[in-house]
Scaffold this motif. Structure first.
Motif, PDB file in Angstrom:
ATOM      1  N   UNK A  91       0.810  -1.227   0.000  1.00  0.00           N
ATOM      2  CA  UNK A  91       0.000   0.000   0.000  1.00  0.00           C
ATOM      3  C   UNK A  91       0.839   1.271   0.000  1.00  0.00           C
ATOM      4  N   UNK A  92       0.295   2.311  -0.586  1.00  0.00           N
ATOM      5  CA  UNK A  92       0.781   3.679  -0.423  1.00  0.00           C
ATOM      6  C   UNK A  92      -0.222   4.377   0.481  1.00  0.00           C
ATOM      7  N   UNK A  93       0.239   4.864   1.610  1.00  0.00           N
ATOM      8  CA  UNK A  93      -0.672   5.415   2.593  1.00  0.00           C
ATOM      9  C   UNK A  93      -1.252   4.301   3.450  1.00  0.00           C
ATOM     10  N   UNK A  94      -2.084   4.695   4.384  1.00  0.00           N
ATOM     11  CA  UNK A  94      -2.671   3.741   5.322  1.00  0.00           C
ATOM     12  C   UNK A  94      -4.110   3.451   4.914  1.00  0.00           C
ATOM     13  N   UNK A  95      -4.336   2.228   4.414  1.00  0.00           N
ATOM     14  CA  UNK A  95      -5.704   1.818   4.094  1.00  0.00           C
ATOM     15  C   UNK A  95      -5.809   0.307   4.161  1.00  0.00           C
ATOM     16  N   UNK A  96      -7.023  -0.157   4.393  1.00  0.00           N
ATOM     17  CA  UNK A  96      -7.242  -1.568   4.658  1.00  0.00           C
ATOM     18  C   UNK A  96      -7.214  -2.401   3.380  1.00  0.00           C
ATOM     19  N   UNK A  97      -6.592  -3.583   3.437  1.00  0.00           N
ATOM     20  CA  UNK A  97      -6.635  -4.483   2.273  1.00  0.00           C
ATOM     21  C   UNK A  97      -8.054  -4.918   1.934  1.00  0.00           C
ATOM     22  N   UNK A  98      -8.968  -4.820   2.891  1.00  0.00           N
ATOM     23  CA  UNK A  98     -10.365  -5.167   2.600  1.00  0.00           C
ATOM     24  C   UNK A  98     -10.926  -4.315   1.468  1.00  0.00           C
ATOM     25  N   UNK A  99     -10.475  -3.048   1.416  1.00  0.00           N
ATOM     26  CA  UNK A  99     -10.978  -2.165   0.376  1.00  0.00           C
ATOM     27  C   UNK A  99     -10.150  -2.243  -0.905  1.00  0.00           C
ATOM     28  N   UNK A 100      -9.073  -3.015  -0.885  1.00  0.00           N
ATOM     29  CA  UNK A 100      -8.300  -3.248  -2.103  1.00  0.00           C
ATOM     30  C   UNK A 100      -8.810  -4.473  -2.853  1.00  0.00           C
ATOM     31  N   UNK A 101      -9.369  -5.435  -2.123  1.00  0.00           N
ATOM     32  CA  UNK A 101      -9.864  -6.662  -2.755  1.00  0.00           C
ATOM     33  C   UNK A 101     -10.925  -6.337  -3.805  1.00  0.00           C
TER      34      UNK A 101
END
Length: 389
Positions: A91-101
């Motif tokens: 990731x770039x920045x802080x975000x959940x892998x749940x929203x990348x799926x």
């Protein structure tokens, strides 16, 4: 009160979110914003890396004010080319892998141009993995990028021009509804940037009187923690960050009106600047609420940490599901733009701020008097109660 063009906000926001700009890959969004500033007749400078410093001149140059938003977004980079013809991602920045799926994306290579793809969990097919598609842990280590060209192994990826470090931009998928709700990724902070541009447009078209110069700053590295570094000038005495306010249980932020942040995980915001913003909301009938953020920092933090002696505040528009499937309402962006205009045209209340250093004369005060409890008026003093003054 200056007129805010909601159609302009929505049209510009759609153009902004559709221009990819993960942190580190922001040259084109910088160019787009500079073109928009030129259309509005606003002068600007850009730093070496692409942060923008625009200025609308006031009657005096000091103590200058600034409004800052960031044009970079969360995103990803290719971590490794895999033998199965796919690529692991970080990731770039802080975000959940749940929203990348399941996110559709664009991968930018250095020599071969951009490719379309999808971020998928390692176990993506229920026909193959059964219930394991539901039990696999959501983590960045369990994701991979499937690119939409014929590649079957690592050698094919290399031949196509892919490399470790390639930037991955996440599709925004904007949907702007007649109800006024705006649903799109990257509202953080392109919603705030659209509100800033709407305020600038209003100030220029109305010929509003500005007591002092107002700088409109656009940073390019906020999502990785150091956005405002290097973009301020010595004339700037105060800085208001425009960013998202998290709409979630335990928070006071809403998708309507503006939210005045009282503090974040770094520190409280400047007392006097924050109280002024609250007064301006009341005087101009701008709907507002206060909030305090525990897991949040903005451009103001990077400015203070880099040694800038400026008053800072944070004005937010409410976002539901921040850094995920984000949503806000046009009412919130409209309200933010109104507050920016009200602040830009307000009188200077602390003239001493034009000097970097000075003596105590003109220094600010904070209320310290005890509240007089009328309930006890005229009654005998209790031995365990402090004597009334």
């Amino acid at each position: 009160m200056s007129r805010i063009d909601d159609t302009y906000i929505k049209d510009l926001l759609e153009r902004l979110v559709n221009r990819p700009s993960p942190t580190g890959y922001t040259d084109e969004i910088t160019r787009m914003c500079c073109d928009e500033l030129s259309e509005l007749g606003i002068s600007y400078d850009i730093t070496r890396r692409g942060a923008i410093r625009a200025k609308i001149e006031g009657e005096n140059s000091q103590p200058a004010r600034s409004i800052i938003g960031h044009i970079d977004t969360i995103g990803a980079q290719i971590k490794r080319l895999k033998e199965n013809g796919r690529m692991s991602v970080a990731p770039i920045g802080t975000w959940s892998p749940r929203f990348a799926e399941g996110a559709r994306c664009t991968i930018f290579t250095i020599d071969e141009g951009a490719f379309r793809g999808t971020i998928l969990p390692l176990k993506a097919s229920g026909h193959t993995f059964g219930d394991e598609v539901d039990t696999q842990e959501a983590s960045w280590q369990n994701l991979e990028v499937r690119v939409d060209i014929r590649v079957e192994d690592k050698a094919d990826l290399e031949a196509a021009g892919f490399n470790t470090g390639d930037f991955v931009a996440i599709d925004p998928q904007p949907e702007f509804l007649d109800s006024g709700y705006l649903v799109t990724r990257h509202l953080d902070d392109k919603g705030g940037v659209a509100a800033m541009f709407a305020a600038m447009k209003s100030l220029k078209e109305s010929g509003a009187r500005l007591p002092v110069d107002v700088y409109f700053l656009f940073s390019i590295t906020e999502e990785v923690g150091h956005g405002a570094t290097g973009v301020l000038t010595q004339d700037i005495a105060s800085m208001i960050a425009i960013d998202n306010g998290t709409v979630a249980p335990g928070q006071e932020s809403r998708e309507f009106g503006v939210t005045i942040a009282m503090g974040d995980r770094v520190s409280p915001f400047d007392y006097h600047l924050t109280q002024k913003l609250i007064r301006l909301c009341k005087e101009n009938d701008i709907e507002f609420q206060r909030d305090l953020f525990r897991y949040y920092r903005s451009d103001s933090a990077s400015a203070i940490e880099s040694g800038e002696d400026v008053r800072t505040a944070l004005v937010t528009f409410g976002i539901d599901s921040s850094h995920g499937w984000e949503r806000t309402h046009i009412h919130s962006l409209h309200s933010v733009a109104r507050l920016i205009c009200a602040y830009s045209t307000s009188e200077v209340e602390i003239p001493r701020d034009k000097e970097d250093l000075g003596d105590i004369e003109g220094f600010t005060e904070q209320p310290m008097e005890r509240h007089k409890d009328e309930k006890w008026e005229g009654k005998d003093e209790s031995p365990d109660r402090p004597k009334k003054e």
